[in-house]
Design an enzyme around this catalytic site. Structure first.
Site, mmCIF file in Angstrom:
data_model
loop_
_atom_site.group_PDB
_atom_site.id
_atom_site.type_symbol
_atom_site.label_atom_id
_atom_site.label_comp_id
_atom_site.label_asym_id
_atom_site.label_seq_id
_atom_site.Cartn_x
_atom_site.Cartn_y
_atom_site.Cartn_z
ATOM 1 N N PRO A 9 0.793 -1.216 0.000
ATOM 2 C CA PRO A 9 0.000 0.000 0.000
ATOM 3 C C PRO A 9 0.832 1.276 0.000
ATOM 4 C CG PRO A 9 -0.113 -1.077 2.137
ATOM 5 C CD PRO A 9 0.597 -2.014 1.217
ATOM 6 N N ASN A 10 0.323 2.230 -0.756
ATOM 7 C CA ASN A 10 0.852 3.584 -0.871
ATOM 8 C C ASN A 10 2.152 3.691 -1.660
ATOM 9 O OD1 ASN A 10 -1.262 4.890 0.651
ATOM 10 N ND2 ASN A 10 -0.387 3.879 2.432
ATOM 11 N N ARG A 17 4.802 11.136 -2.200
ATOM 12 C CA ARG A 17 4.590 10.891 -0.770
ATOM 13 C C ARG A 17 5.900 11.016 0.003
ATOM 14 N NH1 ARG A 17 4.167 5.173 1.982
ATOM 15 N NH2 ARG A 17 3.713 5.842 4.100
ATOM 16 N N TYR A 22 11.177 8.717 1.464
ATOM 17 C CA TYR A 22 11.143 7.628 0.486
ATOM 18 C C TYR A 22 11.883 7.926 -0.811
ATOM 19 C CZ TYR A 22 7.555 6.011 3.665
ATOM 20 O OH TYR A 22 6.887 5.596 4.794
ATOM 21 N N ASN A 73 8.147 -5.386 -0.860
ATOM 22 C CA ASN A 73 8.079 -4.220 0.009
ATOM 23 C C ASN A 73 6.625 -4.163 0.461
ATOM 24 O OD1 ASN A 73 7.821 -1.740 1.221
ATOM 25 N ND2 ASN A 73 9.153 -0.686 -0.229
ATOM 26 N N ALA A 76 2.991 -0.666 4.779
ATOM 27 C CA ALA A 76 2.404 -0.727 6.121
ATOM 28 C C ALA A 76 1.969 -2.132 6.522
ATOM 29 C CB ALA A 76 1.219 0.235 6.216
ATOM 30 N N HIS A 79 3.799 -4.364 9.267
ATOM 31 C CA HIS A 79 3.578 -4.281 10.702
ATOM 32 C C HIS A 79 2.207 -4.789 11.131
ATOM 33 C CE1 HIS A 79 6.811 -1.586 9.729
ATOM 34 N NE2 HIS A 79 5.963 -0.826 9.047
ATOM 35 N N GLU A 97 12.540 -9.271 2.091
ATOM 36 C CA GLU A 97 11.741 -8.114 2.503
ATOM 37 C C GLU A 97 12.583 -6.861 2.273
ATOM 38 O OE1 GLU A 97 10.116 -6.227 6.712
ATOM 39 O OE2 GLU A 97 10.493 -8.384 6.602
ATOM 40 N N HIS A 99 12.676 -2.381 2.221
ATOM 41 C CA HIS A 99 12.088 -1.101 2.609
ATOM 42 C C HIS A 99 12.972 0.009 2.069
ATOM 43 C CE1 HIS A 99 9.235 -3.060 5.233
ATOM 44 N NE2 HIS A 99 10.241 -3.828 5.634
ATOM 45 N N SER A 101 13.002 3.140 3.267
ATOM 46 C CA SER A 101 13.502 3.905 4.415
ATOM 47 C C SER A 101 14.119 2.959 5.444
ATOM 48 C CB SER A 101 12.362 4.689 5.064
ATOM 49 O OG SER A 101 11.454 3.816 5.702
ATOM 50 N N ARG A 106 12.812 5.204 12.533
ATOM 51 C CA ARG A 106 11.488 5.829 12.461
ATOM 52 C C ARG A 106 10.659 5.482 13.696
ATOM 53 N NH1 ARG A 106 8.940 5.088 6.871
ATOM 54 N NH2 ARG A 106 7.733 6.838 7.662
#
Length: 144
Positions: A9-10, A17, A22, A73, A76, A79, A97, A99, A101, A106
């Protein structure tokens, strides 16, 4: 060799964004970078992005017997998604996996992943190069 790259998502909003977190590249820009690198490794690559958990679960199930490895990736869903975790546990395909960032620099809720302990590896914080590192490792791992 065929690798599936899944984005959650996103990630369709990359470039717009929070570019300070990112990066400024869009998802199609990152996919083009991955595609070029995959070609240099003589690897077939497939991309899929969805904002819907069930669509990602379905794509993982469909990958069984069709791809050699997966780079994900989960955004969200990293988590929150036991469903994506269970989808990976139901197939026998190694995955990495990734990411963009550094999730550990964070918010504390981003430090917990439902996938890391069952992934072949995790690459975090290298922006678009997270995918390239994951691809390099996965190809080497699959060849060994």
């Amino acid at each position: 060799m065929k690798i599936l790259v899944l984005n959650g998502p996103n990630l369709n909003m990359l470039g717009k964004r929070e570019p300070h977190i990112y990066g400024k590249l869009s998802l199609p820009d990152i996919e083009e970078t991955i595609k070029k690198h995959a070609k240099s490794l003589n690897v077939e690559i497939e991309f899929f992005q969805s904002n819907y958990e069930g669509a990602i679960v379905d794509k993982i199930h469909e990958a069984s017997g069709k791809v050699d490895g997966i780079i994900i990736n989960p955004g969200a869903f990293t988590h929150t998604s036991i469903a994506i975790r269970d989808a990976f546990l139901s197939i026998n395909i190694p995955f990495i996996e990734v990411h963009l960032s550094n999730v550990f620099s964070r918010e504390p809720f981003r430090h917990k992943s439902y996938l890391s302990d069952i992934a072949q590896g995790v690459v975090s914080g290298l922006k678009e190069y997270s995918y390239i590192c994951a691809l390099n490792f996965l190809v080497g791992f699959l060849k060994s």
